[in-house]
Each structure stands twice: as C-alpha cells, then as structure tokens.
Motif scaffolding. Sequence first.
Motif, PDB file in Angstrom:
ATOM      1  N   LEU A 118     -14.851  33.713 -33.440  1.00 34.43           N
ATOM      2  CA  LEU A 118     -14.053  32.778 -32.641  1.00 34.43           C
ATOM      3  C   LEU A 118     -13.246  31.829 -33.524  1.00 34.43           C
ATOM      4  N   TRP A 174     -15.716  41.847 -22.694  1.00 38.14           N
ATOM      5  CA  TRP A 174     -15.130  41.588 -24.000  1.00 38.14           C
ATOM      6  C   TRP A 174     -16.191  41.703 -25.086  1.00 38.14           C
ATOM      7  N   ALA A 217      -9.874  30.098 -20.200  1.00 42.11           N
ATOM      8  CA  ALA A 217      -9.842  30.608 -18.826  1.00 42.11           C
ATOM      9  C   ALA A 217      -8.934  29.725 -17.965  1.00 42.11           C
ATOM     10  N   ASP A 274     -18.938  27.263 -25.047  1.00 48.78           N
ATOM     11  CA  ASP A 274     -18.757  27.120 -23.607  1.00 48.78           C
ATOM     12  C   ASP A 274     -17.423  26.434 -23.300  1.00 48.78           C
ATOM     13  N   LEU A 329      -8.433  36.138 -27.141  1.00 50.26           N
ATOM     14  CA  LEU A 329      -9.466  37.025 -27.677  1.00 50.26           C
ATOM     15  C   LEU A 329      -8.861  38.187 -28.460  1.00 50.26           C
ATOM     16  N   PHE A 331     -14.393  28.826 -24.052  1.00 48.85           N
ATOM     17  CA  PHE A 331     -14.139  29.830 -23.018  1.00 48.85           C
ATOM     18  C   PHE A 331     -13.649  29.195 -21.717  1.00 48.85           C
ATOM     19  N   GLU A 332     -14.139  28.015 -21.374  1.00 50.80           N
ATOM     20  CA  GLU A 332     -13.637  27.318 -20.186  1.00 50.80           C
ATOM     21  C   GLU A 332     -12.154  27.011 -20.329  1.00 50.80           C
ATOM     22  N   THR A 354      -7.110  33.871 -21.760  1.00 53.45           N
ATOM     23  CA  THR A 354      -8.317  34.526 -22.281  1.00 53.45           C
ATOM     24  C   THR A 354      -7.981  35.807 -23.026  1.00 53.45           C
TER      25      THR A 354
END
Length: 93
Positions: free
Chosen positions: A26, A75, A54, A47, A63, A50-51, A59
């Motif tokens: 990441l 994923w 999104a 967390d 990624l 990713f929030e 996303t």
Amino acid sequence: MKPEKLQLTVNFIKHGRQVVAYSPALDISTVGKTEKKAKERFEELVDIFFEEIAEEGTTEQALKELGWRKVKKHWQPPAVSQESVDVNVSMPA
C-alpha cells in the motif's frame, strides 16, 4: 462496503524510540512507541485508506497503480518478497 480480510506484508523497523510499520503493498506507514502500538495504528490507517479511496471512487485506480490485481471479485495485493542482499557502497568517513 462489505469488510474483506486481507493479508499484507508489514515491515516493522525500529527507528530511535519509535517503531515504524510500513507496507510495500500500500506504500503507507505509521509509527508507534512499541511494535504492538505500531501494528494497531497501521490497522487503523489501512481502514482509513480503503474508506477514503472508496469515498473518492478511486479504489480500482489506486490499487492498480500499487500493483494489485482483481481476481474474480476480490483484490489481491502484489506478492512481496524480502531477502538480504550484499552490496558494495562508498560510504563517507
């Protein structure tokens, strides 16, 4: 968004009085006074990461840029390997 369990490689590096938690998959890091605290903070950071992607609708783009791939509907992070490598460098005295 449905929670999904991921397995990420995390490097814990002692830096002075802090422990740095870094994930190549990441390209994010955080610190804590102990490895346990760095791990807790890292889990919170993942967390949040990713929030945010999104919410921004990025996303897939984010990624893919990090080398992730989608297999079926899930994923998968890029494979990360670690090894010690001997290198010759010129160091200042």
